[in-house]
Scaffold this motif. Structure first.
Motif, PDB file in Angstrom:
ATOM      1  N   ASN A  72       0.826  -1.207   0.000  1.00  0.00           N
ATOM      2  CA  ASN A  72       0.000   0.000   0.000  1.00  0.00           C
ATOM      3  C   ASN A  72       0.858   1.253   0.000  1.00  0.00           C
ATOM      4  N   GLU A  73       1.929   1.235   0.779  1.00  0.00           N
ATOM      5  CA  GLU A  73       2.802   2.401   0.813  1.00  0.00           C
ATOM      6  C   GLU A  73       3.482   2.582  -0.535  1.00  0.00           C
ATOM      7  N   GLY A  74       3.925   1.473  -1.135  1.00  0.00           N
ATOM      8  CA  GLY A  74       4.538   1.564  -2.444  1.00  0.00           C
ATOM      9  C   GLY A  74       3.559   1.969  -3.522  1.00  0.00           C
ATOM     10  N   HIS A  75       2.317   1.505  -3.397  1.00  0.00           N
ATOM     11  CA  HIS A  75       1.278   1.825  -4.375  1.00  0.00           C
ATOM     12  C   HIS A  75       0.987   3.317  -4.404  1.00  0.00           C
ATOM     13  N   SER A  76       1.302   4.016  -3.311  1.00  0.00           N
ATOM     14  CA  SER A  76       1.059   5.453  -3.247  1.00  0.00           C
ATOM     15  C   SER A  76       2.092   6.241  -4.041  1.00  0.00           C
ATOM     16  N   GLY A  77       3.124   5.576  -4.544  1.00  0.00           N
ATOM     17  CA  GLY A  77       4.083   6.315  -5.352  1.00  0.00           C
ATOM     18  C   GLY A  77       5.392   5.610  -5.607  1.00  0.00           C
ATOM     19  N   ASP A  78       5.884   4.810  -4.659  1.00  0.00           N
ATOM     20  CA  ASP A  78       7.174   4.156  -4.805  1.00  0.00           C
ATOM     21  C   ASP A  78       6.986   2.789  -5.470  1.00  0.00           C
ATOM     22  N   ILE A  79       7.151   2.753  -6.783  1.00  0.00           N
ATOM     23  CA  ILE A  79       6.891   1.531  -7.540  1.00  0.00           C
ATOM     24  C   ILE A  79       7.836   0.405  -7.115  1.00  0.00           C
ATOM     25  N   ASP A  80       9.109   0.728  -6.830  1.00  0.00           N
ATOM     26  CA  ASP A  80      10.062  -0.308  -6.435  1.00  0.00           C
ATOM     27  C   ASP A  80       9.603  -1.007  -5.162  1.00  0.00           C
ATOM     28  N   LEU A  81       9.066  -0.248  -4.212  1.00  0.00           N
ATOM     29  CA  LEU A  81       8.587  -0.840  -2.970  1.00  0.00           C
ATOM     30  C   LEU A  81       7.394  -1.754  -3.239  1.00  0.00           C
ATOM     31  N   ALA A  82       6.497  -1.337  -4.108  1.00  0.00           N
ATOM     32  CA  ALA A  82       5.348  -2.172  -4.453  1.00  0.00           C
ATOM     33  C   ALA A  82       5.803  -3.461  -5.141  1.00  0.00           C
ATOM     34  N   SER A  83       6.757  -3.343  -6.043  1.00  0.00           N
ATOM     35  CA  SER A  83       7.266  -4.520  -6.745  1.00  0.00           C
ATOM     36  C   SER A  83       7.934  -5.486  -5.775  1.00  0.00           C
ATOM     37  N   GLU A  84       8.635  -4.949  -4.785  1.00  0.00           N
ATOM     38  CA  GLU A  84       9.280  -5.812  -3.802  1.00  0.00           C
ATOM     39  C   GLU A  84       8.243  -6.542  -2.959  1.00  0.00           C
ATOM     40  N   ALA A  85       7.159  -5.862  -2.604  1.00  0.00           N
ATOM     41  CA  ALA A  85       6.090  -6.514  -1.850  1.00  0.00           C
ATOM     42  C   ALA A  85       5.482  -7.652  -2.666  1.00  0.00           C
ATOM     43  N   ILE A  86       5.317  -7.440  -3.969  1.00  0.00           N
ATOM     44  CA  ILE A  86       4.794  -8.500  -4.840  1.00  0.00           C
ATOM     45  C   ILE A  86       5.764  -9.675  -4.888  1.00  0.00           C
ATOM     46  N   ARG A  87       7.061  -9.393  -5.020  1.00  0.00           N
ATOM     47  CA  ARG A  87       8.059 -10.469  -5.069  1.00  0.00           C
ATOM     48  C   ARG A  87       8.028 -11.299  -3.791  1.00  0.00           C
ATOM     49  N   LEU A  88       7.971 -10.625  -2.652  1.00  0.00           N
ATOM     50  CA  LEU A  88       7.962 -11.341  -1.381  1.00  0.00           C
ATOM     51  C   LEU A  88       6.684 -12.168  -1.221  1.00  0.00           C
ATOM     52  N   THR A  89       5.568 -11.644  -1.690  1.00  0.00           N
ATOM     53  CA  THR A  89       4.302 -12.380  -1.581  1.00  0.00           C
ATOM     54  C   THR A  89       4.320 -13.605  -2.482  1.00  0.00           C
ATOM     55  N   ARG A  90       4.919 -13.488  -3.667  1.00  0.00           N
ATOM     56  CA  ARG A  90       5.069 -14.662  -4.528  1.00  0.00           C
ATOM     57  C   ARG A  90       5.879 -15.742  -3.806  1.00  0.00           C
ATOM     58  N   THR A  91       6.959 -15.316  -3.157  1.00  0.00           N
ATOM     59  CA  THR A  91       7.805 -16.268  -2.429  1.00  0.00           C
ATOM     60  C   THR A  91       7.015 -16.928  -1.301  1.00  0.00           C
ATOM     61  N   LEU A  92       6.255 -16.110  -0.569  1.00  0.00           N
ATOM     62  CA  LEU A  92       5.456 -16.639   0.530  1.00  0.00           C
ATOM     63  C   LEU A  92       4.429 -17.655   0.028  1.00  0.00           C
ATOM     64  N   LEU A  93       3.828 -17.384  -1.124  1.00  0.00           N
ATOM     65  CA  LEU A  93       2.828 -18.296  -1.674  1.00  0.00           C
ATOM     66  C   LEU A  93       3.446 -19.648  -2.020  1.00  0.00           C
ATOM     67  N   THR A  94       4.652 -19.641  -2.572  1.00  0.00           N
ATOM     68  CA  THR A  94       5.303 -20.914  -2.902  1.00  0.00           C
ATOM     69  C   THR A  94       5.648 -21.699  -1.648  1.00  0.00           C
ATOM     70  N   MET A  95       5.825 -21.010  -0.517  1.00  0.00           N
ATOM     71  CA  MET A  95       6.178 -21.672   0.735  1.00  0.00           C
ATOM     72  C   MET A  95       4.950 -22.196   1.475  1.00  0.00           C
ATOM     73  N   THR A  96       3.803 -21.519   1.329  1.00  0.00           N
ATOM     74  CA  THR A  96       2.633 -21.852   2.148  1.00  0.00           C
ATOM     75  C   THR A  96       1.472 -22.436   1.365  1.00  0.00           C
ATOM     76  N   HIS A  97       1.318 -22.017   0.098  1.00  0.00           N
ATOM     77  CA  HIS A  97       0.179 -22.427  -0.743  1.00  0.00           C
ATOM     78  C   HIS A  97      -1.159 -22.124  -0.040  1.00  0.00           C
ATOM     79  N   HIS A  98      -1.162 -21.074   0.767  1.00  0.00           N
ATOM     80  CA  HIS A  98      -2.374 -20.717   1.501  1.00  0.00           C
ATOM     81  C   HIS A  98      -3.288 -19.855   0.629  1.00  0.00           C
TER      82      HIS A  98
END
Length: 266
Positions: free
Chosen positions: A59-85
């Motif tokens: 959310n903070e990245g979505h307000s303007g910092d694209i790199d921060l938003a992209s990093e949040a997406i990368r981390l969430t992808r990683t979390l999904l592969t670990m949990t499949h929740h």
């Protein structure tokens, strides 16, 4: 503390995300540091807490910092592969559906463009398609959670070829589901917007009267609904008051432009 140390957010940004004073959040972060220093980190974190942190970073990245938003997406992808929740799928879907609109959120001068006014041909259809696929798979597991519901709302916006095609009635239904899962003032505020679009501004304004006037974005929402109801003078005043409390310079400038537009129209 994770938002501060890992996400790089300021104490003020974290306080705004949690709707508490900055001093209160500073005390919470200091207390967390002491607890970790005393006890250490010897067990996995709670998944819901991890998801919440990633959501706030995005959310903070979505307000303007694209790199921060992209990093949040990368981390969430990683979390999904670990949990499949399914909620990890829901959060990733939500991020992708919002991130798909990034090219249309600001004009060439860096001015914020509201969702209703965005050029939808600029939306990333690949990200939208991936987000909807993730959402459908998560919903099929019948373990509904708040991020899946938020993603469903975002998908309805993404599915509309024109703003006039938005299925506001279905969006209200999803907000009803969200209230069952997490009844917060922000959810009620966003639901008031949806009700105002689906059933008319008077219905949305009636719901607003039930909410604290100091709630962030409440005045901006009321201004929008007042404008739709034809009360341009009051709407212009509220846009200015909302601008004084805006969370970013881009949001403040947008609200001031809305007020100026109404003044010119009168």
């Amino acid at each position: 503390m994770t938002l501060r140390a890992v996400g790089g957010l300021t104490t003020r940004q974290i306080a705004a995300a949690y709707l508490v004073p900055e001093a209160t959040m500073a005390q919470r972060i200091s207390r967390a540091k002491r607890i970790i220093a005393d006890r250490g980190l010897d067990r996995p974190g709670d998944l819901s807490s991890v998801l919440r942190v990633l959501y706030l970073v995005f959310n903070e990245g979505h307000s303007g910092d694209i790199d921060l938003a992209s990093e949040a997406i990368r981390l969430t992808r990683t979390l999904l592969t670990m949990t499949h929740h399914p909620e990890a799928s829901g959060l990733l879907a939500l991020m992708l559906l919002h991130h798909a609109r990034r090219a249309s959120r600001f004009d060439a001068e860096g001015r914020l463009i509201a969702l209703a006014e965005q050029n939808r041909s600029l939306w990333d259809t690949d990200l939208i398609g991936e987000g909807i696929m993730l959402l459908d798979a998560a919903l099929a597991r019948d373990q509904l959670g708040e991020f899946q519901v938020q993603a469903a709302i975002a998908a309805l916006h993404a599915d509309a070829q024109r703003v006039e095609d938005t299925d506001w009635g279905q969006i209200v239904d999803w907000y009803d589901e969200l209230l069952e899962l997490t009844d917060t003032p922000i959810v009620r505020l966003n639901r008031a917007v949806a009700v105002g679009e689906a059933r008319g501004p008077a219905a949305g304004l009636a719901l607003l009267r039930e909410l604290d006037e100091d709630l962030p974005r409440r005045q901006a929402v009321e201004a929008h609904l007042r404008e739709r109801s034809g009360d341009l003078r009051r709407a212009a005043e509220l846009y200015v008051r909302a601008a004084d409390r805006a969370g970013s310079s881009a949001e403040r400038d947008h609200l001031l432009r809305c007020s100026a537009r109404l003044h010119d129209a009168r």
